[in-house]
Design an enzyme around this catalytic site. Structure first.
Site, PDB file in Angstrom:
ATOM      1  N   GLU A   1       9.431  18.729  49.050  1.00 28.84           N
ATOM      2  CA  GLU A   1       9.645  17.481  49.397  1.00 28.84           C
ATOM      3  C   GLU A   1       9.166  16.610  50.569  1.00 28.84           C
ATOM      4  OE1 GLU A   1      14.014  17.140  50.025  1.00 28.84           O
ATOM      5  OE2 GLU A   1      14.045  18.756  51.461  1.00 28.84           O
TER       6      GLU A   1
ATOM      7  N   CYS B   1      20.593   3.133  48.641  1.00 25.55           N
ATOM      8  CA  CYS B   1      20.530   2.000  48.961  1.00 25.55           C
ATOM      9  C   CYS B   1      21.507   1.731  50.409  1.00 25.55           C
ATOM     10  CB  CYS B   1      21.096   1.128  47.620  1.00 25.55           C
ATOM     11  SG  CYS B   1      20.099   1.397  46.310  1.00 25.55           S
TER      12      CYS B   1
ATOM     13  N   GLU C   1      14.934  27.241  49.250  1.00 21.46           N
ATOM     14  CA  GLU C   1      14.910  26.418  50.134  1.00 21.46           C
ATOM     15  C   GLU C   1      13.775  26.376  50.747  1.00 21.46           C
ATOM     16  OE1 GLU C   1      16.861  24.256  50.853  1.00 21.46           O
ATOM     17  OE2 GLU C   1      16.826  23.617  52.767  1.00 21.46           O
TER      18      GLU C   1
ATOM     19  N   LYS D   1      18.257   9.943  51.181  1.00 20.53           N
ATOM     20  CA  LYS D   1      19.209  11.072  52.182  1.00 20.53           C
ATOM     21  C   LYS D   1      20.216  11.281  51.277  1.00 20.53           C
ATOM     22  CE  LYS D   1      20.104  13.543  55.447  1.00 20.53           C
ATOM     23  NZ  LYS D   1      19.248  14.886  55.475  1.00 20.53           N
TER      24      LYS D   1
ATOM     25  N   ASN E   1      25.330  -1.463  45.841  1.00 23.41           N
ATOM     26  CA  ASN E   1      24.743  -0.069  45.670  1.00 23.41           C
ATOM     27  C   ASN E   1      25.780   0.532  44.286  1.00 23.41           C
ATOM     28  OD1 ASN E   1      23.488  -0.366  48.017  1.00 23.41           O
ATOM     29  ND2 ASN E   1      24.896   0.829  49.246  1.00 23.41           N
ATOM     30  N   GLY E   2      24.780   1.412  43.605  1.00 25.01           N
ATOM     31  CA  GLY E   2      25.661   2.105  42.582  1.00 25.01           C
ATOM     32  C   GLY E   2      24.737   1.797  41.433  1.00 25.01           C
TER      33      GLY E   2
ATOM     34  N   HIS F   1       7.187  38.784  35.980  1.00 21.71           N
ATOM     35  CA  HIS F   1       7.644  38.365  34.696  1.00 21.71           C
ATOM     36  C   HIS F   1       7.180  36.965  34.294  1.00 21.71           C
ATOM     37  CE1 HIS F   1      10.229  41.739  34.198  1.00 21.71           C
ATOM     38  NE2 HIS F   1      10.773  41.598  35.365  1.00 21.71           N
TER      39      HIS F   1
ATOM     40  N   TRP G   1      16.876   1.468  46.894  1.00 22.05           N
ATOM     41  CA  TRP G   1      15.987   2.603  46.312  1.00 22.05           C
ATOM     42  C   TRP G   1      16.292   2.379  44.572  1.00 22.05           C
ATOM     43  CZ3 TRP G   1      17.053   7.025  43.214  1.00 22.05           C
ATOM     44  CH2 TRP G   1      16.458   8.157  43.204  1.00 22.05           C
TER      45      TRP G   1
ATOM     46  N   LYS H   1      11.820  22.613  50.690  1.00 21.44           N
ATOM     47  CA  LYS H   1      11.517  21.886  52.069  1.00 21.44           C
ATOM     48  C   LYS H   1       9.863  21.502  51.971  1.00 21.44           C
ATOM     49  CE  LYS H   1      14.112  21.059  53.500  1.00 21.44           C
ATOM     50  NZ  LYS H   1      15.520  21.320  52.917  1.00 21.44           N
TER      51      LYS H   1
ATOM     52  N   ARG I   1      18.370   6.649  54.879  1.00 19.29           N
ATOM     53  CA  ARG I   1      18.934   7.060  53.705  1.00 19.29           C
ATOM     54  C   ARG I   1      17.997   6.959  52.491  1.00 19.29           C
ATOM     55  NH1 ARG I   1      24.633   5.580  53.339  1.00 19.29           N
ATOM     56  NH2 ARG I   1      24.717   5.239  51.184  1.00 19.29           N
TER      57      ARG I   1
END
Ligand code: AGP
Length: 622
Positions: A502, A2, A495, A617, A101-102, A518, A75, A499, A27
């Site tokens: 997402e 947010c 990583e 973000k 926000n929060g 395994h 968000w 990438k 964001r």
């Protein structure tokens, strides 16, 4: 996550509000809105369940005269992304509106109390609870026999009475119907920054909306509340009362960011890596002593020498950096390193000696879990350091010291240049600790020489882009991918998989190549490509055997190599070549083709690369 903006002055508020929200889009958000005070109408709310462009159109449909207003990108946490759940929320039949926000943890209990008092809720959010609670406090204060009708103190008191009832985190911006000459902002765990202008003030949840409007800023600290008026700011701390606002200069690093001719920020940031790595190295190589130097660790060489263990923590990509860092630091400095997800560390109570040094790794410096983990470690008496990109961010401010990445603003939600800068800084750190311990001067000099070559090496690595495009076109329809590597290339594999998933929404898993047999080998079939990171090194032959195991089961193989090996060329379906470097720097080089592969596949699939669905973000909630 947010975003918040606010404006008070003599100009129309809405252009700054909408423009500011546009700059906060990176964001991650799913709805947006503004509240402006248009006399004599009162508070006007304009909200959309969608993009800032749609909000802009909605705002333009009705002329605005307001010179005071607040805005928000949301968000979704409590309730889906609908117009009703979008901020700002109105309290008490239009006496105030606020953006938040929060997360408020006790909102359900507070809501029950307000329902009993007759308040009606139009959203599923925790934020609307704050709005009604504040309206209720204001009503009670105003009804007191000695209440002065429109005194600023009355509003401040109402906000303070509200805040003490909240359990959780907040960054709040509030406007009042009867006081269009004032915005109140308050912070606990969710950043807010005030832009100081001439005859006007700005408010935002990070500095990006302020660029070009002012160069003077005031970061609000936790438990501080600010009263913004066109020509003054008053800052009040919960325990200390009125405090002098600490006016700082807006960092020159926070320049206006544009696409610079690239179709997406992510691609631009991938291509910025030679420069961002150069900036991470700048001024930190000490050739005379064969070591690396840092200005902000706030520890003497003696204190650093007595460190017995490092604990590296972070989330997502930053956690992957930490894992690479573990390999490099243990190898070069022979110093034990632990790596922990920040979200786990904050609630664990690991037995750690006081000579354990804690590093929080974070691009944004605002990740709630990383911030909480560092606070917890600090509480236990550890020296906490941040490896961080955003100057002045919460983590940068709260840590006892740290190292900035100097990568410049990273706008794409998928972290790219911050990752390689983190790895560069961790390599410098490994060199620094190594030289304080057993690493020889000659070895230090050799490492410096390799580090100096890095920017040029990355430029050459980017030449693989055309090849990556071909590979992407061949595999863009796959629904599952495996990423496999060993040693430092195992976290690289994690990583690479992150990438891809997402931004393209393809399921991808990273594994240590040998671990594949395994379990994950059961996934291998002709539709599941495996990306093998297989540069030369101590485990090269071992990884080659793993590659053969995949081929033997009909799995397509994309090999990322740093030299020509006829055997790999024969076995792999596609080979992507990158320049060779020291083993500990390979993850920086091999990250590039994996970033490009994810980018190309995502664009072929028509995904919104810079703003992938559901992602933010900076993740400022738990
Ligand atoms: C990376 O591509 C992600 N979007 C995400 O995993 C990110 O790295 C994580 O949220 C941590 O962020 P930070 O580095 O800003 O703390």
């Amino acid at each position: 996550m947010c975003g918040i903006v606010g404006y008070i002055g003599s100009k129309q508020a809405s252009p700054f509000l909408v423009g500011g929200l546009r700059r906060l889009e990176y964001r991650g958000y799913d709805s947006a809105g503004i509240a402006t005070i248009n006399s004599p109408e009162g508070i006007r709310i304009t909200r959309v369940a969608g993009r800032v462009d749609q909000l802009d159109q909605a705002v333009s449909r009705r002329p605005q005269v307001a010179t005071t207003g607040i805005g928000h990108t949301r968000w979704a946490t409590h309730g889906p992304a609908t117009e009703e759940n979008a901020h700002p929320h109105v309290g008490g039949h239009g006496v105030l509106a606020l953006t938040h926000n929060g997360v408020i943890e006790n909102y359900e209990t507070l809501k029950q109390g307000l329902l009993a008092l007759g308040y009606t809720f139009h959203s599923a959010t925790d934020s609307e609870v704050i709005a009604h609670l504040m309206a209720e406090c204001l009503k009670n204060i105003s009804a007191a026999p000695n209440a002065t009708t429109d005194s600023v103190d009355r509003y401040v008191e109402a906000v303070q009475q509200t805040l003490v009832q909240l359990r959780g985190t907040y960054g709040l911006a509030i406007v009042f119907r009867d006081r269009p000459d004032m915005i109140i902002a308050a912070r606990l765990g969710s950043p807010l920054v005030i832009g100081v202008g001439r005859g006007e003030h700005f408010l935002a949840s990070d500095t990006s909306p302020l660029v070009g409007f002012t160069e003077r800023i005031v970061y609000l600290a936790d438990h501080q509340l600010a009263v913004l008026r066109a020509d003054s700011i008053q800052v009040i701390h919960r325990d200390e009362g009125k405090v002098r606002p600490n006016v700082q200069q807006l960092s020159s690093q926070t320049q206006e960011v544009d696409l610079g001719g690239f179709p997406h920020y992510m691609l631009k940031e991938i291509y910025e890596q030679p420069e961002s790595i150069r900036n991470a190295l700048r001024g930190r190589l000490d050739k005379d002593n064969g070591t690396a130097k840092f200005g902000g660790l706030n520890l003497t060489p003696q204190q650093l020498r007595s460190v017995r263990r490092l604990l590296l923590t972070g989330c997502g990509t930053s956690w992957h950096s930490a894992m690479v860092g573990e390999y490099i630091i243990e190898e070069l400095a022979r110093l034990p390193v632990e790596v922990e997800y920040a979200s786990e560390l904050r609630y664990r109570n690991p037995p750690l000696e006081h000579d354990t040094l804690i590093f929080g790794i974070t691009q944004s410096g605002e990740t709630a879990d990383t911030l909480a983990a560092l606070r917890e470690m600090k509480r236990k008496g550890h020296h906490t350091l941040a490896i961080c990109n955003v100057i002045g961010s919460s983590i940068a401010q709260e840590a006892d010291g740290g190292i900035y990445l100097h990568a410049g603003p990273e706008i794409g939600v998928a972290s790219t240049k911050a990752f390689t800068s983190q790895l560069t800084v961790l390599s410098l750190l490994a060199l620094h600790f190594g030289r304080l311990r057993g690493l020889s001067f000659e070895a230090g000099q050799r490492i410096i020489a390799r580090l100096e070559e890095l920017p040029e090496l990355i430029e050459r690595t980017l030449e693989c882009h055309d090849k990556v495009r071909t590979v992407a076109a061949r595999f863009a329809d796959a629904t599952n991918f495996l990423y496999l590597g060993r040693n430092t290339n195992f976290p690289s594999a994690l990583e690479g998989a992150l990438k891809l998933k997402e931004i393209s929404y393809i399921h991808a898993e990273g594994y240590p190549a040998a671990e594949m047999k395994h379990g994950p080998i059961a996934l291998v079939d002709e539709h599941t490509p495996s990306v093998f990171i297989i540069p030369r090194g101590v485990v090269y032959d071992k990884v080659l055997s793993n590659l053969q195991e995949v081929k033997a089961r009909g799995g397509p193989v994309i090999a990322i190599v740093d030299h020509h090996d006829p055997q790999v060329a024969r076995l792999a379906d596609e080979v992507i070549s990158v320049p060779a470097t020291e083993e500990f720097l390979q993850p920086i080089v091999t990250a590039i083709p994996m970033q490009l592969l994810a980018y190309e596949i995502a664009t072929l699939r028509g995904c919104d690369v810079d703003k992938p669905r559901n992602l933010a973000k900076s993740v400022t909630v738990e």
